[in-house]
Design a protein around this motif. Structure first.
Motif, PDB file in Angstrom:
ATOM      1  N   LEU A 248       0.855  -1.186   0.000  1.00  0.00           N
ATOM      2  CA  LEU A 248       0.000   0.000   0.000  1.00  0.00           C
ATOM      3  C   LEU A 248       0.893   1.238   0.000  1.00  0.00           C
ATOM      4  O   LEU A 248       2.108   1.129   0.172  1.00  0.00           O
ATOM      5  N   THR A 249       0.274   2.409  -0.160  1.00  0.00           N
ATOM      6  CA  THR A 249       1.029   3.663  -0.079  1.00  0.00           C
ATOM      7  C   THR A 249       0.311   4.600   0.902  1.00  0.00           C
ATOM      8  O   THR A 249      -0.804   4.293   1.353  1.00  0.00           O
ATOM      9  N   THR A 250       0.922   5.747   1.144  1.00  0.00           N
ATOM     10  CA  THR A 250       0.314   6.698   2.090  1.00  0.00           C
ATOM     11  C   THR A 250      -1.054   7.180   1.587  1.00  0.00           C
ATOM     12  O   THR A 250      -1.900   7.567   2.382  1.00  0.00           O
ATOM     13  N   ASP A 251      -1.293   7.112   0.263  1.00  0.00           N
ATOM     14  CA  ASP A 251      -2.611   7.503  -0.275  1.00  0.00           C
ATOM     15  C   ASP A 251      -3.726   6.587   0.228  1.00  0.00           C
ATOM     16  O   ASP A 251      -4.896   6.971   0.239  1.00  0.00           O
ATOM     17  N   ASP A 252      -3.360   5.356   0.601  1.00  0.00           N
ATOM     18  CA  ASP A 252      -4.368   4.380   1.044  1.00  0.00           C
ATOM     19  C   ASP A 252      -4.746   4.557   2.512  1.00  0.00           C
ATOM     20  O   ASP A 252      -5.711   3.950   2.987  1.00  0.00           O
ATOM     21  N   LEU A 253      -3.959   5.360   3.229  1.00  0.00           N
ATOM     22  CA  LEU A 253      -4.137   5.458   4.686  1.00  0.00           C
ATOM     23  C   LEU A 253      -5.401   6.244   5.054  1.00  0.00           C
ATOM     24  O   LEU A 253      -5.578   7.364   4.622  1.00  0.00           O
ATOM     25  N   ASP A 254      -6.284   5.617   5.835  1.00  0.00           N
ATOM     26  CA  ASP A 254      -7.516   6.302   6.262  1.00  0.00           C
ATOM     27  C   ASP A 254      -7.366   6.908   7.656  1.00  0.00           C
ATOM     28  O   ASP A 254      -7.879   7.992   7.924  1.00  0.00           O
ATOM     29  N   VAL A 255      -6.726   6.176   8.562  1.00  0.00           N
ATOM     30  CA  VAL A 255      -6.678   6.606   9.970  1.00  0.00           C
ATOM     31  C   VAL A 255      -5.270   6.394  10.533  1.00  0.00           C
ATOM     32  O   VAL A 255      -4.650   5.351  10.291  1.00  0.00           O
ATOM     33  N   LEU A 256      -4.804   7.385  11.271  1.00  0.00           N
ATOM     34  CA  LEU A 256      -3.480   7.279  11.920  1.00  0.00           C
ATOM     35  C   LEU A 256      -3.681   7.188  13.428  1.00  0.00           C
ATOM     36  O   LEU A 256      -4.359   8.033  14.025  1.00  0.00           O
ATOM     37  N   ILE A 257      -3.091   6.147  14.037  1.00  0.00           N
ATOM     38  CA  ILE A 257      -3.195   5.963  15.500  1.00  0.00           C
ATOM     39  C   ILE A 257      -1.773   5.989  16.065  1.00  0.00           C
ATOM     40  O   ILE A 257      -1.115   4.956  16.209  1.00  0.00           O
ATOM     41  N   PRO A 258      -1.265   7.181  16.353  1.00  0.00           N
ATOM     42  CA  PRO A 258       0.141   7.313  16.734  1.00  0.00           C
ATOM     43  C   PRO A 258       0.376   7.286  18.241  1.00  0.00           C
ATOM     44  O   PRO A 258      -0.555   7.516  19.032  1.00  0.00           O
ATOM     45  N   HIS A 259       1.616   7.035  18.616  1.00  0.00           N
ATOM     46  CA  HIS A 259       2.060   7.161  20.007  1.00  0.00           C
ATOM     47  C   HIS A 259       1.734   8.574  20.485  1.00  0.00           C
ATOM     48  O   HIS A 259       2.012   9.561  19.796  1.00  0.00           O
ATOM     49  N   GLN A 260       1.144   8.658  21.673  1.00  0.00           N
ATOM     50  CA  GLN A 260       0.671   9.943  22.206  1.00  0.00           C
ATOM     51  C   GLN A 260       1.758  10.582  23.077  1.00  0.00           C
ATOM     52  O   GLN A 260       1.677  10.537  24.319  1.00  0.00           O
ATOM     53  N   ALA A 261       2.791  11.123  22.431  1.00  0.00           N
ATOM     54  CA  ALA A 261       3.879  11.743  23.190  1.00  0.00           C
ATOM     55  C   ALA A 261       3.745  13.257  23.185  1.00  0.00           C
ATOM     56  O   ALA A 261       3.996  13.911  24.198  1.00  0.00           O
ATOM     57  N   ASN A 262       3.360  13.799  22.032  1.00  0.00           N
ATOM     58  CA  ASN A 262       3.364  15.251  21.888  1.00  0.00           C
ATOM     59  C   ASN A 262       2.498  15.600  20.681  1.00  0.00           C
ATOM     60  O   ASN A 262       2.710  15.060  19.593  1.00  0.00           O
ATOM     61  N   ILE A 263       1.544  16.500  20.844  1.00  0.00           N
ATOM     62  CA  ILE A 263       0.624  16.837  19.748  1.00  0.00           C
ATOM     63  C   ILE A 263       1.370  17.431  18.549  1.00  0.00           C
ATOM     64  O   ILE A 263       0.952  17.255  17.400  1.00  0.00           O
ATOM     65  N   ARG A 264       2.517  18.079  18.817  1.00  0.00           N
ATOM     66  CA  ARG A 264       3.280  18.654  17.691  1.00  0.00           C
ATOM     67  C   ARG A 264       3.886  17.536  16.830  1.00  0.00           C
ATOM     68  O   ARG A 264       3.940  17.647  15.609  1.00  0.00           O
ATOM     69  N   ILE A 265       4.354  16.469  17.470  1.00  0.00           N
ATOM     70  CA  ILE A 265       4.908  15.331  16.714  1.00  0.00           C
ATOM     71  C   ILE A 265       3.778  14.673  15.913  1.00  0.00           C
ATOM     72  O   ILE A 265       3.938  14.325  14.747  1.00  0.00           O
ATOM     73  N   ILE A 266       2.604  14.565  16.542  1.00  0.00           N
ATOM     74  CA  ILE A 266       1.466  13.912  15.887  1.00  0.00           C
ATOM     75  C   ILE A 266       1.002  14.742  14.684  1.00  0.00           C
ATOM     76  O   ILE A 266       0.781  14.201  13.590  1.00  0.00           O
ATOM     77  N   SER A 267       0.891  16.072  14.857  1.00  0.00           N
ATOM     78  CA  SER A 267       0.399  16.846  13.698  1.00  0.00           C
ATOM     79  C   SER A 267       1.431  16.937  12.585  1.00  0.00           C
ATOM     80  O   SER A 267       1.049  16.987  11.402  1.00  0.00           O
ATOM     81  N   ALA A 268       2.722  16.884  12.932  1.00  0.00           N
ATOM     82  CA  ALA A 268       3.750  16.853  11.870  1.00  0.00           C
ATOM     83  C   ALA A 268       3.592  15.568  11.050  1.00  0.00           C
ATOM     84  O   ALA A 268       3.699  15.586   9.814  1.00  0.00           O
ATOM     85  N   ALA A 269       3.298  14.452  11.736  1.00  0.00           N
ATOM     86  CA  ALA A 269       3.122  13.176  11.028  1.00  0.00           C
ATOM     87  C   ALA A 269       1.878  13.240  10.140  1.00  0.00           C
ATOM     88  O   ALA A 269       1.904  12.789   8.990  1.00  0.00           O
ATOM     89  N   ALA A 270       0.803  13.826  10.670  1.00  0.00           N
ATOM     90  CA  ALA A 270      -0.435  13.931   9.885  1.00  0.00           C
ATOM     91  C   ALA A 270      -0.184  14.737   8.607  1.00  0.00           C
ATOM     92  O   ALA A 270      -0.619  14.362   7.514  1.00  0.00           O
ATOM     93  N   ASP A 271       0.556  15.849   8.737  1.00  0.00           N
ATOM     94  CA  ASP A 271       0.889  16.686   7.569  1.00  0.00           C
ATOM     95  C   ASP A 271       1.661  15.872   6.545  1.00  0.00           C
ATOM     96  O   ASP A 271       1.389  15.916   5.353  1.00  0.00           O
ATOM     97  N   ARG A 272       2.655  15.139   7.045  1.00  0.00           N
ATOM     98  CA  ARG A 272       3.533  14.358   6.170  1.00  0.00           C
ATOM     99  C   ARG A 272       2.728  13.341   5.360  1.00  0.00           C
ATOM    100  O   ARG A 272       2.989  13.113   4.188  1.00  0.00           O
ATOM    101  N   PHE A 273       1.719  12.729   6.021  1.00  0.00           N
ATOM    102  CA  PHE A 273       0.917  11.716   5.317  1.00  0.00           C
ATOM    103  C   PHE A 273      -0.295  12.329   4.609  1.00  0.00           C
ATOM    104  O   PHE A 273      -1.070  11.610   3.974  1.00  0.00           O
ATOM    105  N   GLY A 274      -0.503  13.639   4.773  1.00  0.00           N
ATOM    106  CA  GLY A 274      -1.642  14.293   4.129  1.00  0.00           C
ATOM    107  C   GLY A 274      -2.974  13.835   4.704  1.00  0.00           C
ATOM    108  O   GLY A 274      -3.976  13.745   3.984  1.00  0.00           O
TER     109      GLY A 274
END
Ligand code: UT7
Length: 332
Positions: A248-274
């Motif tokens: 699969l590719t990042t275009d296929d990703l519907d939901v991201l469930i990331p480690h909850q360390a820091n909202i800034r790290i999480i939103s940077a990841a969300a941006d990266r994956f669109g």
């Protein structure tokens, strides 16, 4: 549905969580160290965290999460045939929390062990448990991510005390229809970063003495800035490689469930994956960083908020001390 053919997927049949009742807010921390709600909220997204009360033990929240997950799965207790507790904060070095909980809950004798990959523990645990199923060693493993980091925090150290909380999340795994469940994994570790998050004293390499018990080396020490850089890089790499393994590719990703360390790290990841933030699971404001409990608790939040729907592609991703990292792709 029980799958009997040779072609099957392995997936999550039930989810549960357990957190201590006791809550420590940013305002509470303002009374302990030189910090403030504005700094903590803007730099981390955390508003409060749940912490064990005196006399409570980590295994208690593991038991609660496990009971909830087993009930949710509909799998009878006597069909659970492996218990894996992912944690670096067991009640004591031996016996493992897995054995304590297996015995107390009346789960029949089975493989039971603790796994330490720090904050990546739960993702590692899912991968190990899938291996146990696919090699025929068990059918319904119970995997719990739990940490009670508060027991290793110096509440005079503002660099760490605002970040961590205690919590547990659990899942029951089993065979599912082919093409569903876990589609791909990628995990790893880079021990050259071992010093970046560390508890130096209190293990067998450096047992507590009268002197060290007074020292703050028995608490978590972290180089936040370096871990931040590692996290933003490794989240992308781990998820992209796990997606590749799933074809699969990042275009296929519907939901991201990331480690909850820091909202800034999480939103940077969300941006990266669109991925828009409404398809990213966050509960860091409620629990802080619960280490191995984090992704497991986030799964429970995702389900409670209706964020995971049948057929959707979800990525779980974690990083932490070791340094470790891990990602798993699931078709729900
Ligand atoms: O699961 C384990 C993984 N761990 C992580 O994911 C942690 C990753 N790192 C982070 O989340 C961030 O680096 C932190 C939240 C730990 C720190 O945020 P930052 O934006 O990197 O802050 P900083 O360390 O660069 O510190 C900025 C300033 C400093 O003051 P000066 O030197 O600019 O005057 C710190 O002393 O903020 C100060 N500071 C605080 N101020 C109020 C540090 N901690 C606090 C605090 N309250 N609690």
């Amino acid at each position: 549905m029980e799958i009997v053919s040779d072609n099957y997927g392995v997936g999550i049949l039930g989810i549960g969580s357990g957190v201590p009742k006791n809550v420590l807010t940013n305002e509470d921390l303002e009374k302990l160290v030189d910090t403030n709600d504005e700094w903590i909220t803007s730099r981390t997204g955390i508003k409060k965290r749940h912490v064990l009360a005196e006399g409570e033990k980590p295994s208690m929240i593991v038991e609660e999460a496990s009971r909830n997950a087993i009930e949710d799965s509909g799998v009878p207790l006597d069909k659970i045939d492996a218990v894996i507790v992912c944690t670096f904060t067991p009640d004591s070095p031996i016996p493992s929390v897995a054995c304590l909980v297996q015995g107390r809950m009346g789960i029949p004798p089975c493989i039971a062990f603790d796994l330490n990959a720090a904050c990546s523990g739960f993702v590692y645990g899912l991968q190990v448990a899938e291996g146990l199923i696919r090699t025929g060693m068990c059918e319904h493993p119970l995997v719990i991510g739990m940490d009670c980091v508060s027991r290793f925090i110096n509440y005079k150290d503002r660099d760490t005390c605002v970040l961590f909380g205690d919590g547990a999340g659990a899942v029951v795994l089993g065979k599912v229809e082919e093409g569903r469940g876990f589609l791909g994994h990628h995990s790893g570790a880079d021990g050259t970063g071992a010093d970046l998050i560390i508890i130096r004293e209190g293990g067998a390499g450096s047992p507590l003495t009268k002197d060290t018990v007074e020292s703050d080396e028995r608490f978590v020490k972290m180089n936040g800035r370096e871990v931040f850089k590692f996290a933003t890089r490794v989240i992308s790499e781990a998820v992209e490689k796990a997606l590749e393994n799933a074809k699969l590719t990042t275009d296929d990703l519907d939901v991201l469930i990331p480690h909850q360390a820091n909202i800034r790290i999480i939103s940077a990841a969300a941006d990266r994956f669109g991925i828009p933030m409404d398809r990213v699971v966050t509960n860091v404001h409620e629990y802080g960083n619960t280490s191995a409990g984090s992704v497991a608790l986030a799964l429970d939040t995702a389900r409670a908020e209706g964020k995971i729907k049948e057929g959707q592609i979800c990525a779980l991703v974690a990083f932490g001390a070791g340094l470790t990292y891990g990602a798993t792709i699931i078709r729900w």
